[in-house]
Design a protein around this motif. Sequence first.
Motif, short mmCIF file in Angstrom:
data_model
loop_
_atom_site.label_atom_id
_atom_site.label_comp_id
_atom_site.label_asym_id
_atom_site.label_seq_id
_atom_site.Cartn_x
_atom_site.Cartn_y
_atom_site.Cartn_z
N ALA A 1 0.87 -1.18 0.00
CA ALA A 1 0.00 0.00 0.00
C ALA A 1 0.90 1.23 0.00
O ALA A 1 1.99 1.20 0.57
CB ALA A 1 -0.91 0.00 1.22
N PHE A 2 0.43 2.27 -0.65
CA PHE A 2 1.31 3.43 -0.85
C PHE A 2 0.78 4.72 -0.24
O PHE A 2 1.37 5.77 -0.41
CB PHE A 2 1.57 3.59 -2.35
N GLU B 1 -7.63 0.27 3.72
CA GLU B 1 -8.43 -0.65 2.90
C GLU B 1 -7.89 -2.08 2.97
O GLU B 1 -8.66 -3.03 3.12
CB GLU B 1 -8.45 -0.19 1.44
N LYS B 2 -6.58 -2.24 2.84
CA LYS B 2 -5.98 -3.57 2.85
C LYS B 2 -6.12 -4.23 4.22
O LYS B 2 -6.34 -5.44 4.30
CB LYS B 2 -4.51 -3.50 2.43
N ARG B 3 -5.96 -3.45 5.28
CA ARG B 3 -6.11 -4.03 6.63
C ARG B 3 -7.51 -4.59 6.79
O ARG B 3 -7.69 -5.69 7.32
CB ARG B 3 -5.85 -2.96 7.69
N LEU C 1 -8.02 -7.75 4.54
CA LEU C 1 -7.31 -8.93 5.02
C LEU C 1 -7.65 -9.30 6.46
O LEU C 1 -7.11 -10.27 7.00
CB LEU C 1 -5.79 -8.71 4.88
N GLY C 2 -8.52 -8.53 7.10
CA GLY C 2 -8.90 -8.82 8.48
C GLY C 2 -7.79 -8.56 9.48
O GLY C 2 -7.65 -9.26 10.47
N LEU C 3 -7.00 -7.51 9.21
CA LEU C 3 -5.87 -7.19 10.09
C LEU C 3 -6.13 -5.95 10.95
O LEU C 3 -5.19 -5.40 11.53
CB LEU C 3 -4.61 -6.95 9.24
N GLU C 4 -7.39 -5.54 11.08
CA GLU C 4 -7.68 -4.32 11.85
C GLU C 4 -7.23 -4.43 13.30
O GLU C 4 -6.86 -3.43 13.90
CB GLU C 4 -9.18 -3.98 11.83
N ASP C 5 -7.26 -5.63 13.87
CA ASP C 5 -6.91 -5.82 15.28
C ASP C 5 -5.43 -6.14 15.49
O ASP C 5 -5.00 -6.33 16.62
CB ASP C 5 -7.75 -6.95 15.89
N LYS C 6 -4.65 -6.20 14.42
CA LYS C 6 -3.23 -6.52 14.54
C LYS C 6 -2.40 -5.28 14.24
O LYS C 6 -2.79 -4.42 13.46
CB LYS C 6 -2.85 -7.64 13.58
N GLY D 1 2.78 -4.95 6.79
CA GLY D 1 2.31 -6.20 7.34
C GLY D 1 2.66 -6.35 8.81
O GLY D 1 3.24 -5.46 9.42
N THR D 2 2.30 -7.49 9.33
CA THR D 2 2.60 -7.79 10.73
C THR D 2 4.04 -8.27 10.84
O THR D 2 4.67 -8.64 9.84
CB THR D 2 1.66 -8.90 11.25
N LYS D 3 4.56 -8.28 12.07
CA LYS D 3 5.92 -8.81 12.28
C LYS D 3 5.99 -10.28 11.85
O LYS D 3 6.95 -10.69 11.21
CB LYS D 3 6.33 -8.67 13.74
#
Length: 145
Positions: A43-44, A51-53, A56-61, A72-74
């Motif tokens: 993402a830029f 949007e990508k979070r 991909l269901g990464l809102e809580d990470k 991304g995540t670690k």
Amino acid sequence: MVSYTRDWERDGYLVIKDAQTIDTYKELCQKEYEYNNPEIFFAFNDEGVKEKRKELGLEDKEVFHYGGGLCGTKEGLKKFTEDMEAIREEKRKKCDPYEVYLYEYNNHESFISWDGDLEPARIIVRIWGKETLDSIKRLNKYENQ
């Protein structure tokens, strides 16, 4: 043994003959290109990250920016790094560096590039190291390395 001729009708494009590992190399490059990891994305801007979070269901990470648009995540980055190294290792084992150099020479249009063979040289160093590059008879050698 691999050989080549130059096609001067196409500005010196290399016509590569008797290559044994170029198809394998291209398959491994495609594997890198199609890589999918649910905890890594590109993402830029902030809107793209948001949007990508969500997608991909990464809102809580916790998500980090690693440069070049990579986010991304670690854990995702660790897995991404391991997977990319595994592909590089497979290239080292299954592909001939000289064939890869010739292929990338064409791919990066080194025959007409102001930078000569800089990009193919970088690729060889990234996969096999400087010692391997030093052993290759280079074409249109970029001298400012």
